[in-house]
Design a protein around this motif. Structure first.
Motif, PDB file in Angstrom:
ATOM      1  N   PRO A  58      43.401 -52.110 -78.234  1.00  0.00           N
ATOM      2  CA  PRO A  58      43.704 -51.519 -78.870  1.00  0.00           C
ATOM      3  C   PRO A  58      44.536 -50.344 -78.690  1.00  0.00           C
ATOM      4  N   GLU A  59      44.269 -49.603 -78.108  1.00  0.00           N
ATOM      5  CA  GLU A  59      44.666 -47.982 -77.335  1.00  0.00           C
ATOM      6  C   GLU A  59      46.008 -48.525 -77.231  1.00  0.00           C
ATOM      7  N   ALA A  60      46.643 -49.533 -75.929  1.00  0.00           N
ATOM      8  CA  ALA A  60      47.289 -50.228 -75.361  1.00  0.00           C
ATOM      9  C   ALA A  60      48.754 -50.668 -76.118  1.00  0.00           C
ATOM     10  N   PRO A 101      47.760 -43.311 -84.262  1.00  0.00           N
ATOM     11  CA  PRO A 101      47.604 -42.707 -83.599  1.00  0.00           C
ATOM     12  C   PRO A 101      47.562 -40.986 -83.483  1.00  0.00           C
ATOM     13  N   ASP A 102      46.329 -40.960 -84.487  1.00  0.00           N
ATOM     14  CA  ASP A 102      45.236 -39.692 -85.039  1.00  0.00           C
ATOM     15  C   ASP A 102      44.519 -39.851 -85.276  1.00  0.00           C
ATOM     16  N   GLY A 103      44.134 -40.936 -84.675  1.00  0.00           N
ATOM     17  CA  GLY A 103      42.542 -41.803 -84.837  1.00  0.00           C
ATOM     18  C   GLY A 103      42.319 -42.653 -85.754  1.00  0.00           C
ATOM     19  N   ILE A 104      40.784 -42.831 -85.700  1.00  0.00           N
ATOM     20  CA  ILE A 104      40.853 -44.222 -86.714  1.00  0.00           C
ATOM     21  C   ILE A 104      40.189 -43.803 -88.345  1.00  0.00           C
ATOM     22  N   ARG A 105      40.496 -44.339 -88.974  1.00  0.00           N
ATOM     23  CA  ARG A 105      39.914 -44.292 -90.724  1.00  0.00           C
ATOM     24  C   ARG A 105      39.699 -45.272 -91.549  1.00  0.00           C
ATOM     25  N   THR A 106      38.960 -45.890 -92.115  1.00  0.00           N
ATOM     26  CA  THR A 106      38.488 -46.422 -92.954  1.00  0.00           C
ATOM     27  C   THR A 106      39.310 -46.442 -94.786  1.00  0.00           C
ATOM     28  N   GLU A 166      49.460 -47.979 -86.946  1.00  0.00           N
ATOM     29  CA  GLU A 166      48.540 -47.650 -87.452  1.00  0.00           C
ATOM     30  C   GLU A 166      48.450 -50.082 -87.089  1.00  0.00           C
ATOM     31  N   ILE A 167      47.171 -50.359 -85.994  1.00  0.00           N
ATOM     32  CA  ILE A 167      46.429 -51.718 -86.244  1.00  0.00           C
ATOM     33  C   ILE A 167      45.326 -51.730 -87.622  1.00  0.00           C
ATOM     34  N   ILE A 168      45.137 -53.218 -87.533  1.00  0.00           N
ATOM     35  CA  ILE A 168      44.022 -53.407 -88.558  1.00  0.00           C
ATOM     36  C   ILE A 168      42.651 -53.755 -87.136  1.00  0.00           C
ATOM     37  N   THR A 169      41.886 -52.900 -87.269  1.00  0.00           N
ATOM     38  CA  THR A 169      40.624 -53.346 -86.449  1.00  0.00           C
ATOM     39  C   THR A 169      40.166 -54.301 -86.447  1.00  0.00           C
ATOM     40  N   ALA A 170      39.439 -54.083 -87.944  1.00  0.00           N
ATOM     41  CA  ALA A 170      38.049 -54.605 -88.342  1.00  0.00           C
ATOM     42  C   ALA A 170      37.981 -54.532 -89.822  1.00  0.00           C
ATOM     43  N   ILE A 171      37.424 -55.820 -89.960  1.00  0.00           N
ATOM     44  CA  ILE A 171      36.973 -55.758 -91.729  1.00  0.00           C
ATOM     45  C   ILE A 171      35.379 -55.859 -91.779  1.00  0.00           C
TER      46      ILE A 171
END
Ligand SMILES: Cc1cc2nc3c(=O)[nH]c(=O)nc-3n(C[C@H](O)[C@H](O)[C@H](O)COP(=O)(O)OP(=O)(O)OC[C@H]3O[C@@H](n4cnc5c(N)ncnc54)[C@H](O)[C@@H]3O)c2cc1C
Ligand code: SF4
Length: 333
Positions: free
Chosen positions: A12-14, A185-190, A214-219
């Motif tokens: 995800p970082e890449a 770019p500024d970290g993770i949020r839920t 932003e990328i959707i990492t999880a649901i």
């Protein structure tokens, strides 16, 4: 021919870094079942695609004691076939198995499904200038207003856009109070799934509450008594078609009394549509189809039908009533 750059990433970082360095013309691509269509139709123009489908760490399906977790790149087919989803969360499984086709679900991701754009025919077919569309070309007008609007939304519409939110899976997630993890770019949020979508208002081109990159990492779906649930979908064909009206219903039964109902609708709203009026009319009440139908009708009290889609008010109420009966039957078993 238009030049197109393609970068495949494995973390995800890449992905975030690749999108940042590629600049404004770049876009993430997962299964590609939606984005390639939009590019071929001339609706979206990107000169650089960052392929996130190979991020193995985001393809998992994890069922710990408290909740279900789906990686953003999990395939729709894999989630639908997971035994816990299939047996304990019928609303989730049915929202996926009634979406698209098996071939598409084998390619498409659950993250990509959340961000697919409307199927409004004027949006999809008018990029050559044939039809104005505020969503495609802000400020150009809306060909659907006063046009062929059989498939358009009746809830959450504005004078600028009446396009339906097309996804089935987000409707089921809404009924289950799911949340979405976004890495940017500024970290993770839920965010709660309800907050991912933006009503059209005067800016229908602004569809998703996402920060650029932003990328959707999880649901995440909280653990709940979801055996008493269903996703009931009515469409023009028995498969391979979007909803004319659909309902996700989750409830518990205490004898013949309905408890903690959750109801969300698809095919009728400009965003996945929560129906608190329906829930209030069901909660603590004995189950009857007449009550379920009255509660379904309440969901459409503020509907604004156009010329050809007033049938969605009747159809939508019947779909809710049927879904309540199915969910209640399952909850009582
Ligand atoms: C003929 C047909 C019928 C269909 N019928 C239905 C149906 O009945 N019901 C239904 O719900 N859907 C239906 N679909 C839509 C299908 O489910 C979507 O195309 C699919 O879910 C999109 O997933 P994808 O991984 O291919 O997304 P992509 O096409 O790769 O991407 C879609 C969008 O999401 C963005 N994106 C993708 N993944 C991420 C991520 N993790 N983070 C941030 N952004 C991301 C992309 O940048 C792009 O903007 C149908 C599609 C077709 C072609
Ligand atoms: S309803 Fe929305 S998407 Fe369809 S033509 Fe009008 S502005 Fe475009």
């Amino acid at each position: 021919m238009q030049a197109l750059r393609y970068t495949r990433v494995t973390t995800p970082e890449a992905a975030i870094e690749a999108l940042r360095t590629a600049g404004a013309g770049a876009r993430y691509i997962a299964g590609g079942t939606s984005l390639y269509d939009l590019m071929k139709l001339g609706i979206e123009h990107h000169d650089h695609l960052v392929d996130v489908s190979g991020i193995e760490s985001l393809t998992g399906i994890d069922t710990d004691g408290d909740s279900l977790h789906f990686g953003g790149m999990a395939l729709m087919a894999d989630v639908a076939a997971h035994p816990v989803v299939r047996d304990d969360y019928p609303v989730l499984a049915e929202s996926l198995t009634t979406a698209a086709s098996q071939q598409l679900r084998n390619m498409a991701t659950v993250g990509g499904n959340l961000l697919q754009r409307t199927r409004c025919m004027y949006f999809r077919n008018g990029a050559d200038g044939t039809y104005p569309c505020n969503k495609r070309a802000p400020g150009s007008g809306c060909a659907a207003l006063g046009g062929r609007d059989r498939g358009q939304a009746v809830l959450g519409t504005s004078d600028a856009c009446t396009a339906v939110s097309p996804g089935d899976w987000p409707v089921a997630l809404l009924a289950l109070d799911a949340s979405i993890d976004l890495l940017g770019p500024d970290g993770i949020r839920t965010v709660p799934i309800a907050d991912l979508y933006h009503l059209p208002g005067a800016t229908p081109d602004f569809e998703f509450n996402l920060v650029p990159g932003e990328i959707i990492t999880a649901i995440t779906v909280p653990k709940t008594a979801a055996r008493g649930s269903t996703y009931h979908k009515i469409r023009d064909r028995a498969s391979y078609a979007f909803a004319l009206a659909s309902a996700a219903v989750v409830l518990e039964m205490d004898g013949d009394i309905m408890r903690r109902p959750r109801v969300a609708l698809g095919g009728v709203g400009t965003i996945p549509w929560h129906a608190p009026e329906t829930e209030a009319m069901l909660d603590g009440q004995p189950l009857t189809r007449a009550r379920a139908l009255a509660a379904g009708q309440a969901a459409f009290a503020r509907a604004r039908p156009g010329r050809q889609n007033a049938f969605k008010l009747t159809l939508g109420a019947e779909v809710i009533a049927d879904a309540v009966m199915i969910a209640a039957h399952r909850a009582a078993q």
